[in-house]
Write a protein that holds these residues in place. Sequence first.
Motif, PDB file in Angstrom:
ATOM      1  N   GLU A  55     -20.899  52.760  29.315  1.00  0.00           N
ATOM      2  CA  GLU A  55     -20.631  53.820  30.278  1.00  0.00           C
ATOM      3  C   GLU A  55     -19.133  54.062  30.374  1.00  0.00           C
ATOM      4  N   ASN A  56     -18.696  55.284  30.085  1.00  0.00           N
ATOM      5  CA  ASN A  56     -17.311  55.706  30.289  1.00  0.00           C
ATOM      6  C   ASN A  56     -17.308  56.746  31.416  1.00  0.00           C
ATOM      7  N   GLY A  57     -17.248  56.288  32.653  1.00  0.00           N
ATOM      8  CA  GLY A  57     -17.387  57.231  33.752  1.00  0.00           C
ATOM      9  C   GLY A  57     -18.762  57.875  33.703  1.00  0.00           C
ATOM     10  N   LYS A  58     -18.808  59.194  33.564  1.00  0.00           N
ATOM     11  CA  LYS A  58     -20.084  59.904  33.487  1.00  0.00           C
ATOM     12  C   LYS A  58     -20.659  59.942  32.076  1.00  0.00           C
ATOM     13  N   GLN A  59     -19.885  59.463  31.091  1.00  0.00           N
ATOM     14  CA  GLN A  59     -20.375  59.442  29.711  1.00  0.00           C
ATOM     15  C   GLN A  59     -21.226  58.203  29.472  1.00  0.00           C
ATOM     16  N   SER A  60     -22.322  58.378  28.745  1.00  0.00           N
ATOM     17  CA  SER A  60     -23.211  57.283  28.395  1.00  0.00           C
ATOM     18  C   SER A  60     -23.397  57.259  26.884  1.00  0.00           C
ATOM     19  N   LEU A  61     -23.102  56.109  26.260  1.00  0.00           N
ATOM     20  CA  LEU A  61     -23.199  55.970  24.811  1.00  0.00           C
ATOM     21  C   LEU A  61     -24.196  54.885  24.438  1.00  0.00           C
ATOM     22  N   GLU A  62     -25.088  55.204  23.510  1.00  0.00           N
ATOM     23  CA  GLU A  62     -25.943  54.203  22.877  1.00  0.00           C
ATOM     24  C   GLU A  62     -25.314  53.862  21.529  1.00  0.00           C
ATOM     25  N   GLY A  63     -25.570  52.628  21.046  1.00  0.00           N
ATOM     26  CA  GLY A  63     -24.915  52.334  19.779  1.00  0.00           C
ATOM     27  C   GLY A  63     -25.361  51.063  19.084  1.00  0.00           C
ATOM     28  N   LEU A  64     -24.780  50.891  17.914  1.00  0.00           N
ATOM     29  CA  LEU A  64     -24.974  49.721  17.063  1.00  0.00           C
ATOM     30  C   LEU A  64     -23.608  49.203  16.657  1.00  0.00           C
ATOM     31  N   ASN A  65     -23.461  47.874  16.532  1.00  0.00           N
ATOM     32  CA  ASN A  65     -22.332  47.392  15.750  1.00  0.00           C
ATOM     33  C   ASN A  65     -22.839  47.089  14.347  1.00  0.00           C
ATOM     34  N   TYR A  66     -21.931  47.134  13.373  1.00  0.00           N
ATOM     35  CA  TYR A  66     -22.408  47.021  11.999  1.00  0.00           C
ATOM     36  C   TYR A  66     -21.349  46.422  11.085  1.00  0.00           C
ATOM     37  N   GLN A  67     -21.803  45.990   9.925  1.00  0.00           N
ATOM     38  CA  GLN A  67     -20.930  45.519   8.862  1.00  0.00           C
ATOM     39  C   GLN A  67     -21.532  45.916   7.521  1.00  0.00           C
ATOM     40  N   MET A  68     -20.683  46.386   6.600  1.00  0.00           N
ATOM     41  CA  MET A  68     -21.102  46.704   5.237  1.00  0.00           C
ATOM     42  C   MET A  68     -20.132  46.018   4.280  1.00  0.00           C
ATOM     43  N   THR A  69     -20.677  45.234   3.346  1.00  0.00           N
ATOM     44  CA  THR A  69     -19.867  44.440   2.422  1.00  0.00           C
ATOM     45  C   THR A  69     -20.380  44.653   1.006  1.00  0.00           C
ATOM     46  N   ALA A  70     -19.456  44.842   0.053  1.00  0.00           N
ATOM     47  CA  ALA A  70     -19.851  45.175  -1.326  1.00  0.00           C
ATOM     48  C   ALA A  70     -19.157  44.282  -2.336  1.00  0.00           C
ATOM     49  N   TRP A  71     -19.908  43.933  -3.391  1.00  0.00           N
ATOM     50  CA  TRP A  71     -19.409  43.119  -4.498  1.00  0.00           C
ATOM     51  C   TRP A  71     -19.577  43.893  -5.805  1.00  0.00           C
ATOM     52  N   ARG A  72     -18.589  43.880  -6.665  1.00  0.00           N
ATOM     53  CA  ARG A  72     -18.740  44.474  -7.992  1.00  0.00           C
ATOM     54  C   ARG A  72     -19.870  43.774  -8.740  1.00  0.00           C
ATOM     55  N   HIS A  73     -20.598  44.525  -9.535  1.00  0.00           N
ATOM     56  CA  HIS A  73     -21.643  43.917 -10.360  1.00  0.00           C
ATOM     57  C   HIS A  73     -21.036  42.813 -11.229  1.00  0.00           C
ATOM     58  N   GLY A  74     -21.691  41.671 -11.220  1.00  0.00           N
ATOM     59  CA  GLY A  74     -21.189  40.524 -11.964  1.00  0.00           C
ATOM     60  C   GLY A  74     -20.286  39.625 -11.152  1.00  0.00           C
ATOM     61  N   GLU A  75     -19.923  40.063  -9.928  1.00  0.00           N
ATOM     62  CA  GLU A  75     -19.026  39.274  -9.071  1.00  0.00           C
ATOM     63  C   GLU A  75     -19.689  38.938  -7.733  1.00  0.00           C
ATOM     64  N   GLU A  76     -21.012  38.935  -7.714  1.00  0.00           N
ATOM     65  CA  GLU A  76     -21.720  38.713  -6.454  1.00  0.00           C
ATOM     66  C   GLU A  76     -21.452  37.339  -5.850  1.00  0.00           C
ATOM     67  N   ALA A  77     -21.068  36.352  -6.677  1.00  0.00           N
ATOM     68  CA  ALA A  77     -20.772  35.011  -6.167  1.00  0.00           C
ATOM     69  C   ALA A  77     -19.296  34.852  -5.806  1.00  0.00           C
ATOM     70  N   MET A  78     -18.535  35.921  -5.931  1.00  0.00           N
ATOM     71  CA  MET A  78     -17.099  35.875  -5.670  1.00  0.00           C
ATOM     72  C   MET A  78     -16.789  36.650  -4.392  1.00  0.00           C
ATOM     73  N   ASP A  79     -15.495  36.825  -4.118  1.00  0.00           N
ATOM     74  CA  ASP A  79     -15.089  37.584  -2.945  1.00  0.00           C
ATOM     75  C   ASP A  79     -15.493  39.048  -3.104  1.00  0.00           C
ATOM     76  N   PRO A  80     -15.921  39.709  -2.025  1.00  0.00           N
ATOM     77  CA  PRO A  80     -16.263  41.130  -2.108  1.00  0.00           C
ATOM     78  C   PRO A  80     -15.025  41.982  -2.354  1.00  0.00           C
ATOM     79  N   PHE A  81     -15.228  43.181  -2.895  1.00  0.00           N
ATOM     80  CA  PHE A  81     -14.105  44.089  -3.102  1.00  0.00           C
ATOM     81  C   PHE A  81     -13.994  45.122  -1.986  1.00  0.00           C
ATOM     82  N   HIS A  82     -15.008  45.152  -1.101  1.00  0.00           N
ATOM     83  CA  HIS A  82     -14.953  46.078   0.039  1.00  0.00           C
ATOM     84  C   HIS A  82     -15.648  45.451   1.230  1.00  0.00           C
TER      85      HIS A  82
END
Length: 201
Positions: A55-82
């Motif tokens: 609630e922001n005063g008279k404003q009402s917001l519904e929502g989600l928190n989220y995370q998206m993480t990506a690995w280059r093909h062949g590097e799935e066991a390594m650090d993500p690139f995004h």
Amino acid sequence: MNEILGPQRLGPLTWLVGEWEGNTGIDVSYHNADDQIGKTGYFEKAWFHPIPKTENGKQSLEGLNYQMTAWRHGEEAMDPFHDEVGYMLWEKATGQIMRVVVFGRGIAMIAGGDAKERDKILHFKATPGDPNYGILQNKYLSERAELRGFSGSFTLNDDGSFSYEQTLVLKLATLGGKEMQHTDRNTLHHISSNSDNCCHS
């Protein structure tokens, strides 16, 4: 057509709730090591959690928190690139939808658009300098890869998967100040409604 059933407190964000994976990601960007624009295939995990009504005063917001993480093909066991974290928000009274996101490259953005309660396609747009739906970036990026605009969409597909495509318009110093479009797209499949263990590899 994939129906959206039951209560819709989260409006057009309802179908995003849960844990997702996709292995057909394509990133089209400038590759510094090769000094050319190229494509990168990637695997991606994502989760979306409902948050309490805000609630922001008279404003009402519904929502989600989220995370998206990506690995280059062949590097799935390594650090993500995004990696990105943020919030997806919806204001029922005005039909405004927002993607509030921070990227691990030193970029923060609020992208917005219009969405009705049961929409299956969500559009987002942001422009640097806009007081509402704008983009901030670190000094290095401003000098070398200035962000000039962002547009993107999330689409619920008939088979229950969701696809996204998004484009960052960049002014690249290495290309003599010319603009290029950095585009990402992927299709993710719903693997769980319980997303507590996703994306913390």
